[in-house]
Write an enzyme that holds these catalytic residues in place. Structure first.
Site, PDB file in Angstrom:
ATOM      1  N   SER A 125       0.845  -1.195   0.000  1.00  0.00           N
ATOM      2  CA  SER A 125       0.000   0.000   0.000  1.00  0.00           C
ATOM      3  C   SER A 125       0.885   1.252   0.000  1.00  0.00           C
ATOM      4  O   SER A 125       1.738   1.387  -0.871  1.00  0.00           O
ATOM      5  CB  SER A 125      -0.943  -0.056   1.213  1.00  0.00           C
ATOM      6  OG  SER A 125      -1.852   1.022   1.187  1.00  0.00           O
ATOM      7  N   ASP A 183      -9.379  -4.049  -6.073  1.00  0.00           N
ATOM      8  CA  ASP A 183      -8.857  -2.877  -5.352  1.00  0.00           C
ATOM      9  C   ASP A 183      -9.299  -1.600  -6.077  1.00  0.00           C
ATOM     10  O   ASP A 183      -8.961  -1.405  -7.244  1.00  0.00           O
ATOM     11  CB  ASP A 183      -7.322  -2.971  -5.302  1.00  0.00           C
ATOM     12  CG  ASP A 183      -6.676  -1.924  -4.398  1.00  0.00           C
ATOM     13  OD1 ASP A 183      -7.303  -0.888  -4.117  1.00  0.00           O
ATOM     14  OD2 ASP A 183      -5.525  -2.164  -3.984  1.00  0.00           O
ATOM     15  N   HIS A 223      -8.455  -3.620  -1.684  1.00  0.00           N
ATOM     16  CA  HIS A 223      -7.112  -3.167  -1.304  1.00  0.00           C
ATOM     17  C   HIS A 223      -6.567  -3.934  -0.101  1.00  0.00           C
ATOM     18  O   HIS A 223      -5.368  -4.179  -0.001  1.00  0.00           O
ATOM     19  CB  HIS A 223      -7.175  -1.668  -0.994  1.00  0.00           C
ATOM     20  CG  HIS A 223      -5.847  -1.067  -0.696  1.00  0.00           C
ATOM     21  ND1 HIS A 223      -4.830  -1.032  -1.629  1.00  0.00           N
ATOM     22  CD2 HIS A 223      -5.338  -0.496   0.427  1.00  0.00           C
ATOM     23  CE1 HIS A 223      -3.756  -0.455  -1.085  1.00  0.00           C
ATOM     24  NE2 HIS A 223      -4.045  -0.129   0.156  1.00  0.00           N
ATOM     25  N   ASP A 224      -7.431  -4.293   0.828  1.00  0.00           N
ATOM     26  CA  ASP A 224      -7.004  -5.005   2.041  1.00  0.00           C
ATOM     27  C   ASP A 224      -6.678  -6.470   1.819  1.00  0.00           C
ATOM     28  O   ASP A 224      -6.294  -7.159   2.780  1.00  0.00           O
ATOM     29  CB  ASP A 224      -8.103  -4.933   3.107  1.00  0.00           C
ATOM     30  CG  ASP A 224      -7.890  -3.792   4.091  1.00  0.00           C
ATOM     31  OD1 ASP A 224      -6.888  -3.064   3.948  1.00  0.00           O
ATOM     32  OD2 ASP A 224      -8.723  -3.640   4.997  1.00  0.00           O
TER      33      ASP A 224
END
Lengths: 370, 370
Positions: B149, B316, B349-350
């Protein structure tokens, strides 16, 4: 709160009392609407437009109000929704602050604004109120009901609760039920308003309007109404000119931030925060399949329309095109001649408000063939 | 503010003064880190991990701190990042509140916390601080730098500013520059904090912690860290049990709302709001191609690594996989053996924090082949 009601607005009284789906009744409530074109002798050329959360009934200019409406490019003589042929009615949603009775309206029983004493508003109530307007105008059967965004929900609820009221349906960036991503976004928008100390449990006035909460809610809305793809091309990493820079630490620096700021400025103090909370929640609650044990396709198949078009933008993250595809699939299961169109518009959920090159021909083609 | 610094944290002092990219210097600043495994005699088996915005340096448990770390499933003996083979260093970002010097740290010159007197923090500063830790530990050349990230940005900045410091690179859900959708999201998160009256231009204390702003920022984060697809399957339209219902008007009703609430509760008062503002903005500013006239591929091609893996989740929306694809493409242009992998993880995204079945083998495969 100062009301922003377009000058060509007309009103139709709802039956009094008007029973609400989740309980409670309204007395002396009314619905704001505008019309374009002429109703033919057979009363067979009427189209109803039901809207998203924020618009008023002023979808297009007219003699009494030459101001461009929110769907000006789509609606008028010779346009996709051709008012030379169609008699078009646009209603402002029950619960809104743009003319129809809502939380900011005076409660005759108390002489004060309803605020949080307003009963729960459901999509079904908004649909019932719209259906009442249609019938009060002497229309037994609509040629078409067109619903955009939240209005796409309203139109489906109208078809379910008022069978036969519409011969056809155009669902624009709508859905048959709210899914968790959109519920999460709306819940956070509502929380931003509720956390603003000025909201004061709905008890704000003009001097204490919860501007911070409404700013956050609106900006979050705009972020989810558009698409990353559009913004990559439109804003990229372009910065503001030095004379536009914000003095605040952490202030505006990129064009995309200034764009959001403009949207927020044009919205706050022009929309009633309690109305926003009520209508936002009505979407979370909406599930056409409530009476079908959660079977959305069965619920859609139960609707009686002859023809339908479900249309949306492939970049929509709030009402993703799979939801419009589902609508067309379900209506077809019920015997309708139903088509789904997923458009390549880069503008996301808002595409129907800006990408007329794609949405115009699609809707025109459908209506021309009616 | 109460600090939450993991017990196994160690520190390395930065050179004093430490010059910041955008101006200003730090005196007596330090960086928090943890390590796992043993550095081999040739000092050739070291891996550096640089993190996202919120994590501390405690990526995994260790003898001194058996608490599971934020990447526990990925890091340890026999795991994807095998501490039986690798000496792993995880640093807490400069500007954070989890041990490294940041806005909540004491400014020796005044005896008070820096707050907004802290100089601007850029991704490049975070990278320089991490590079200093690496060298201070006696490592001339890393076997690999892994960045997740925001850490994916930091790792690229490190490669650009410290050529030769890493032999290979794994970029996990990172990007070579911030694009407007993510800038808009972060700008709104910062605005929510800044609009909280308790923020008080950074002058809050424990009793006046800007909880409302941080709640909104965190919930908006979680909304953009996950994906609609995951939530459709995970929450659908499931409501809370009646005993979990909120008494507030417009309170929690759906499971997805309660999920966001849990995330907010676990975050507020455990993260310094000024740190959040500083690190959030560092991402908006980051553009690896600043010195290449905006040509990202050229900037990436200028980085000297032998091998690279750029990896992310196709769902994402914050750091879309196209950005990881671009990283691999650019590094390959520069002569690296670079691979891109877009994984089908539904968690957005996670995903790198939860979908170990997909991310684990990909990273293990890359490191095993080094």
């Amino acid at each position: 709160m100062t009301e922003f009601i377009p000058p060509a607005t007309r009103w139709i009284d709802l039956p009094s009392p008007f029973a609400m789906k989740r309980g409670g009744t309204l007395h002396g409530a009314r619905v704001a609407y505008e019309t374009w074109g002429e109703l033919d002798a057979a009363r067979s050329n009427a189209i109803l437009i039901v809207t998203g959360l924020s618009p008023d009934a002023h979808a297009a200019s007219c003699a009494a109000d030459p101001t461009p409406g929110w769907w000006e490019a789509m609606l008028g003589p010779g346009k996709a929704i051709d008012t030379g042929r169609w008699f078009v009615v646009c209603v402002n949603s029950l619960g809104s602050c743009k003319g129809s009775t809502g939380p900011a309206s005076l409660n005759a029983a108390t002489g004060c604004a309803y605020r949080l004493d307003f009963p729960d508003v459901s999509i079904e109530d908004i649909a019932d109120a719209a259906a009442h307007v249609v019938r009060a105008l002497g229309i037994e059967r609509l040629a078409c009901v067109i619903g955009n965004s939240m209005g796409g929900m309203t139109a489906l609820a109208l078809l379910q609760r008022h069978p036969g009221l519409a011969r056809s349906h155009v669902n624009v960036s709508g859905s048959a039920r709210a899914l968790p991503f959109s519920i999460a976004v709306r819940s956070l928008q509502r929380e931003a308003i509720r956390l603003d100390p000025n909201w004061n449990n709905g008890g704000y006035d003009e001097a204490t309007y919860p501007e911070s909460g409404m700013r956050i809610a609106r900006k979050l809305g705009v972020i989810t109404y558009r698409s990353a793809l559009e913004w990559d091309g439109r804003f990229g990493r372009v910065r503001l000119d030095s004379d536009q820079l914000d003095e605040d630490p952490f202030g505006l620096e990129f064009q995309v931030e200034s764009y959001l700021e403009g949207h927020a400025r044009r919205f706050v103090r022009r929309y009633d925060p309690n109305s926003y909370l009520y209508l936002s929640r009505s979407m979370d609650w909406f599930d056409l399949s409530e009476g079908n044990g959660g079977d959305v396709l069965a619920a859609l198949a139960g609707l009686r329309v002859e023809r339908a078009l479900a249309i949306g933008a492939r970049t929509d993250i709030l009402f993703p095109v799979e939801q419009q595809e589902e609508i067309a699939e379900g209506l077809a299961l019920g015997g309708a001649d139903a088509q789904f169109l997923g458009l390549e518009s880069p503008q996301g959920h808002d595409a129907f408000l800006v990408d007329f090159d794609r949405f115009g021909p699609a809707i025109r083609g459908f209506l021309d063939a009616l």
